[in-house]
Design an enzyme around this catalytic site. Structure first.
Site, short mmCIF file in Angstrom:
data_model
loop_
_atom_site.label_atom_id
_atom_site.label_comp_id
_atom_site.label_asym_id
_atom_site.label_seq_id
_atom_site.Cartn_x
_atom_site.Cartn_y
_atom_site.Cartn_z
N GLU A 173 24.30 67.72 -37.69
CA GLU A 173 25.30 67.88 -38.76
C GLU A 173 24.88 68.13 -40.18
O GLU A 173 25.34 67.28 -41.09
CB GLU A 173 26.50 66.70 -38.62
CG GLU A 173 26.73 66.48 -37.22
CD GLU A 173 27.82 65.35 -37.03
OE1 GLU A 173 28.00 64.67 -38.14
OE2 GLU A 173 28.32 64.90 -35.90
N GLU A 289 28.81 67.58 -26.69
CA GLU A 289 29.49 66.43 -27.02
C GLU A 289 31.10 66.67 -26.57
O GLU A 289 31.90 66.18 -27.13
CB GLU A 289 29.70 65.91 -28.20
CG GLU A 289 28.18 65.50 -28.78
CD GLU A 289 28.04 65.04 -30.30
OE1 GLU A 289 29.23 64.72 -30.80
OE2 GLU A 289 26.93 64.86 -30.71
O1 G3I Z 1 27.96 47.66 -32.16
C1 G3I Z 1 28.82 46.99 -33.32
C2 G3I Z 1 29.26 46.07 -33.14
O2 G3I Z 1 28.53 44.95 -33.28
C3 G3I Z 1 30.02 45.70 -34.46
O3 G3I Z 1 31.12 44.46 -34.15
C4 G3I Z 1 31.09 46.82 -34.76
C5 G3I Z 1 32.16 46.62 -35.75
O4 G3I Z 1 31.31 47.17 -36.81
O5 G3I Z 1 30.50 48.10 -34.62
C6 G3I Z 1 29.59 48.39 -33.74
O6 G3I Z 1 28.99 49.61 -33.70
C7 G3I Z 1 29.75 50.77 -33.64
C8 G3I Z 1 29.19 51.65 -32.76
O7 G3I Z 1 30.00 53.14 -32.60
C9 G3I Z 1 29.27 51.09 -31.35
O8 G3I Z 1 30.54 50.90 -30.78
C10 G3I Z 1 29.73 51.61 -35.02
O9 G3I Z 1 30.33 50.50 -36.05
C11 G3I Z 1 30.44 52.82 -35.01
O10 G3I Z 1 30.22 53.51 -36.18
C12 G3I Z 1 29.87 53.48 -33.77
O11 G3I Z 1 30.54 54.97 -33.85
C13 G3I Z 1 30.22 55.95 -33.10
C14 G3I Z 1 29.56 57.06 -34.00
O12 G3I Z 1 29.14 58.14 -33.51
C15 G3I Z 1 28.73 56.72 -35.14
O13 G3I Z 1 27.34 56.44 -34.68
C16 G3I Z 1 30.68 56.38 -31.82
O14 G3I Z 1 30.88 55.27 -30.90
C17 G3I Z 1 30.17 57.35 -31.23
O15 G3I Z 1 30.95 58.17 -30.54
C18 G3I Z 1 29.77 58.73 -32.56
O16 G3I Z 1 29.37 59.98 -31.75
C19 G3I Z 1 29.17 60.79 -32.69
C20 G3I Z 1 28.00 61.61 -32.56
O17 G3I Z 1 26.85 60.66 -32.48
C21 G3I Z 1 27.65 62.96 -33.33
N1 G3I Z 1 28.84 63.67 -33.31
C22 G3I Z 1 30.16 63.07 -33.69
C23 G3I Z 1 30.45 62.07 -32.55
C24 G3I Z 1 31.85 61.29 -32.60
O18 G3I Z 1 31.67 60.70 -34.26
#
Ligand code: G3I
Length: 388
Positions: A173, A289
């Protein structure tokens, strides 16, 4: 005598089959008590990976390590249906690199081990992105040390999984036209610290770390036929052209494919032109994705929503799979139970009382109409030379 684990695995798969039988019985497609044939219908030669393989395609899914460790049906369905996995979280910069001098590999190692155990390929996602950065990044990374920090991260992680990764999303991205630059580059932290050549540096370093992995540029918002996607596609192709002209080792384009069930835009022409142009640069193309967000569907009836979502899966995959440069299709998750879409702000605002139904298996690991739409699209696709 089968092990407890195998017994649980077979029970989990039988549950899938029984659940399917319920669906088919409801739809009058099969009499109750034919779980075995129903289960067989989607397993083995009926699986997504079997239908994909017949056309030279890989069928994959994003994987969460929590469900993989805690839900028998999750791992059983993954192993049964897919031959390609990607970590939804575990191989991102922050989760892998929680402190400046500390790496956490347990989850990524577990994913790679699961894939090796089941003869699956692995995508790495991702080395360089403006999200999922660790808390220490802002206060530690400077213009003076950013190159060193980025390259050491890529060499450490890429080196650990050398030879085990089918393709790496090296940069994710990097385009954001709204940031106002003529080249459309996003003013991400890496851009601000290193400058525009952070991209070429990342790809060259990734090649050094793992000569075999297909080095991929992964992007979203390049799918629809509308002005915004047109601009983003043009900037993406211009970036890829610059990288290739500079001799940067880019092997593939990842089209994320986060699609809306209801949209004022259609897709087809822009996608075909994008894939043609990528193919013209010698790039493989991956649908990286795929999911279909059903928040836009007013009808709350799950069956009605599933039919619309399946129709979008069919139309989208028919459009992209026409081209033989497309080598793999991954959904961003396998079961509605763990879709990221339920956690988005827009979903919570628009559909606070509804769970999303965007994926090929529902929350009970029952194949949805989208599962069958994917299989049909694979069957209708022309055969192609398999991905590297
Ligand atoms: O694991 C922590 C947990 O310990 C904590 O309590 C909680 C609340 O803060 O956060 C948890 O981590 C989260 C993680 O997902 C696991 O659930 C992060 O905050 C959250 O930001 C993260 O979101 C992911 C996001 O990427 C950012 O990494 C989404 O699950 C994931 O589906 C999303 O995937 C992205 C691709 O990498 C790139 N393309 C877009 C796609 C969708 O946004």
């Amino acid at each position: 005598m089968i092990t407890r684990r195998e017994c649980m695995r077979q029970a989990a798969l039988a549950a899938c089959g029984l659940a399917l039988m319920e669906t088919q019985a409801l739809q009058g497609l099969a009499e109750p008590g034919v779980a075995e044939s129903a289960e067989a219908e989607i397993r083995g030669q009926g699986s997504l990976k079997a239908h994909a393989r017949k056309r030279g395609l890989l069928a994959g899914s994003a994987v969460g390590l929590g469900p993989l460790r805690n839900e028998e049906a999750y791992g059983a369905t993954l192993a049964e249906q897919y031959n390609l996995v990607v970590g939804e979280i575990c191989m991102k910069f922050g989760p892998l690199h929680p402190k400046p001098d500390t790496y956490f590999f347990d989850d990524a190692d577990a994913l790679v081990a699961f894939a090796e155990q089941h003869g699956m390929k692995v995508r790495g996602h991702n080395f360089v992105w403006h999200e999922a950065l660790p808390a220490w990044f802002a206060g530690t990374v400077t213009k003076e040390n950013a190159r060193k920090i980025m390259t050491e991260h890529i060499l450490t992680v890429g080196g650990r999984y050398k030879g085990k990764i089918q393709s790496w999303d090296v940069v994710n991205e990097a385009i954001n036209v709204a940031d106002g630059r003529p080249d459309g580059l996003r003013k991400s932290p890496w851009f601000e610290m290193i400058g525009p050549d952070y991209l070429e540096l990342a790809y060259r370093t990734a090649r050094q770390a793992d000569p075999k992995a297909k080095l991929t540029y992964n992007e979203y918002g390049i799918e629809y036929d509308n002005e915004s996607a047109d601009r983003k596609r043009a900037a993406t192709l211009a970036l890829l052209k610059r990288l290739k002209a500079a001799g940067a080792p880019v092997d593939a384009l990842g089209i994320q494919s986060h699609i809306q069930a209801v949209s004022s835009s259609t897709f087809g022409k822009g996608l075909r032109e994008l894939i043609d142009a990528a193919d013209g640069m010698g790039l493989e193309v991956y649908v990286t994705e795929l999911d279909v967000n059903d928040d836009g569907i007013e009808d709350d009836d799950p069956a009605a929503r599933d039919r619309i979502v399946a129709g979008v899966y069919r139309d989208y995959l028919t459009a992209v799979l026409e081209h033989k440069a497309v080598k793999s299709v991954l959904t961003w998750g396998l079961t509605d139970k763990h879709t990221w879409l339920n956690g988005t702000k827009s979903h919570r605002q628009k559909r606070p009382n509804r769970q999303e139904r965007p994926l090929p298996f529902d929350a009970d690991y029952k194949p949805t109409p989208a599962f069958f739409a994917m299989r049909d699209a694979f069957d209708k696709a022309p055969s192609r030379e398999a991905a590297g």
